[in-house]
Scaffold this motif. Structure first.
Motif, mmCIF file in Angstrom:
data_model
loop_
_atom_site.group_PDB
_atom_site.id
_atom_site.type_symbol
_atom_site.label_atom_id
_atom_site.label_comp_id
_atom_site.label_asym_id
_atom_site.label_seq_id
_atom_site.Cartn_x
_atom_site.Cartn_y
_atom_site.Cartn_z
ATOM 1 N N UNK A 146 -62.649 -1.381 29.052
ATOM 2 C CA UNK A 146 -63.094 -2.849 28.427
ATOM 3 C C UNK A 146 -61.760 -3.692 27.882
ATOM 4 N N UNK A 147 -60.847 -2.678 27.475
ATOM 5 C CA UNK A 147 -59.483 -3.247 27.118
ATOM 6 C C UNK A 147 -58.683 -3.976 28.576
ATOM 7 N N UNK A 148 -59.007 -3.661 29.715
ATOM 8 C CA UNK A 148 -58.495 -4.053 30.979
ATOM 9 C C UNK A 148 -59.273 -4.812 31.588
ATOM 10 N N UNK A 149 -60.555 -5.340 31.540
ATOM 11 C CA UNK A 149 -61.338 -6.281 31.880
ATOM 12 C C UNK A 149 -60.732 -7.561 32.486
ATOM 13 N N UNK A 150 -59.538 -8.021 31.506
ATOM 14 C CA UNK A 150 -59.154 -9.331 32.120
ATOM 15 C C UNK A 150 -58.176 -9.042 33.444
ATOM 16 N N UNK A 151 -58.274 -8.106 33.896
ATOM 17 C CA UNK A 151 -57.538 -7.729 35.264
ATOM 18 C C UNK A 151 -58.459 -8.389 36.283
ATOM 19 N N UNK A 152 -59.661 -8.387 36.085
ATOM 20 C CA UNK A 152 -60.400 -8.978 37.228
ATOM 21 C C UNK A 152 -60.806 -10.552 36.937
ATOM 22 N N UNK A 153 -59.832 -11.209 37.598
ATOM 23 C CA UNK A 153 -60.041 -12.896 37.609
ATOM 24 C C UNK A 153 -61.239 -13.417 38.438
ATOM 25 N N UNK A 154 -62.038 -12.534 39.103
ATOM 26 C CA UNK A 154 -62.982 -13.011 39.994
ATOM 27 C C UNK A 154 -64.189 -12.729 39.206
ATOM 28 N N UNK A 155 -64.322 -11.965 38.370
ATOM 29 C CA UNK A 155 -65.587 -11.511 37.625
ATOM 30 C C UNK A 155 -65.735 -11.939 36.018
ATOM 31 N N UNK A 156 -67.059 -11.931 35.930
ATOM 32 C CA UNK A 156 -67.358 -12.337 34.391
ATOM 33 C C UNK A 156 -68.154 -11.174 33.974
ATOM 34 N N UNK A 157 -67.834 -10.436 33.190
ATOM 35 C CA UNK A 157 -68.414 -9.091 32.797
ATOM 36 C C UNK A 157 -69.393 -9.725 31.287
ATOM 37 N N UNK A 158 -70.888 -9.500 31.313
ATOM 38 C CA UNK A 158 -71.580 -10.087 30.382
ATOM 39 C C UNK A 158 -72.403 -8.871 29.683
ATOM 40 N N UNK A 159 -71.917 -7.608 29.918
ATOM 41 C CA UNK A 159 -72.448 -6.641 29.082
ATOM 42 C C UNK A 159 -72.031 -6.548 27.604
ATOM 43 N N UNK A 160 -73.000 -6.164 26.507
ATOM 44 C CA UNK A 160 -72.556 -5.941 25.237
ATOM 45 C C UNK A 160 -71.605 -5.002 25.053
ATOM 46 N N UNK A 161 -70.474 -5.404 24.435
ATOM 47 C CA UNK A 161 -69.410 -4.313 24.328
ATOM 48 C C UNK A 161 -69.840 -3.218 23.622
ATOM 49 N N UNK A 162 -70.546 -3.209 22.545
ATOM 50 C CA UNK A 162 -71.111 -1.900 22.002
ATOM 51 C C UNK A 162 -71.965 -0.946 22.748
ATOM 52 N N UNK A 163 -72.503 -1.662 23.573
ATOM 53 C CA UNK A 163 -73.292 -0.691 24.447
ATOM 54 C C UNK A 163 -72.536 0.063 25.561
ATOM 55 N N UNK A 164 -71.534 -0.846 25.999
ATOM 56 C CA UNK A 164 -70.576 -0.301 26.916
ATOM 57 C C UNK A 164 -69.880 0.727 26.190
ATOM 58 N N UNK A 165 -69.318 0.578 25.161
ATOM 59 C CA UNK A 165 -68.557 1.496 24.314
ATOM 60 C C UNK A 165 -69.272 2.969 23.960
ATOM 61 N N UNK A 166 -70.432 2.751 23.834
ATOM 62 C CA UNK A 166 -71.545 4.015 23.653
ATOM 63 C C UNK A 166 -71.591 5.041 24.465
ATOM 64 N N UNK A 167 -71.251 4.628 25.916
ATOM 65 C CA UNK A 167 -71.115 5.374 27.157
ATOM 66 C C UNK A 167 -70.093 6.362 26.810
ATOM 67 N N UNK A 168 -69.020 6.131 26.010
ATOM 68 C CA UNK A 168 -67.750 7.219 25.945
ATOM 69 C C UNK A 168 -68.254 8.430 24.962
#
Length: 83
Positions: free
Chosen positions: A16-38
């Motif tokens: 999540x902290x490195x998503x800005x690496x991807x200039x060609x993408x826009x990630x729209x997932x809810x952050x809390x849901x993504x972090x639950x995967x950890x």
């Protein structure tokens, strides 16, 4: 110094902290849901696979912007048909 490859992600939080690496993408997932995967046992494996998938999608977005006319699977193919 770590011996892991540069693309390896330890967690979805790191991803999540490195998503800005991807200039060609826009990630729209809810952050809390993504972090639950950890919390899952295989989170490190999933995070690394998600990172590689995002890298591939970003590469495709850039190729399409540069005139690549094929689909995502064609972009990933070794012969790169569609150029």
């Amino acid at each position: 110094m770590s011996s892991r490859p540069a693309f390896w992600m330890e967690s979805f939080e790191e991803l999540w902290e490195r998503l800005d690496t991807f200039e060609g993408l826009r990630v729209t997932v809810d952050k809390s849901r993504a972090l639950e995967l950890d919390e899952a046992e295989r989170a490190r494996v999933w995070a690394a696979k998600a990172w590689n998938a995002l890298r591939a999608l970003d590469s495709y977005a850039h190729a399409a912007g540069d005139g690549f006319n094929g689909g995502f699977c064609q972009h990933c193919a070794p012969d790169r048909s569609g150029q």
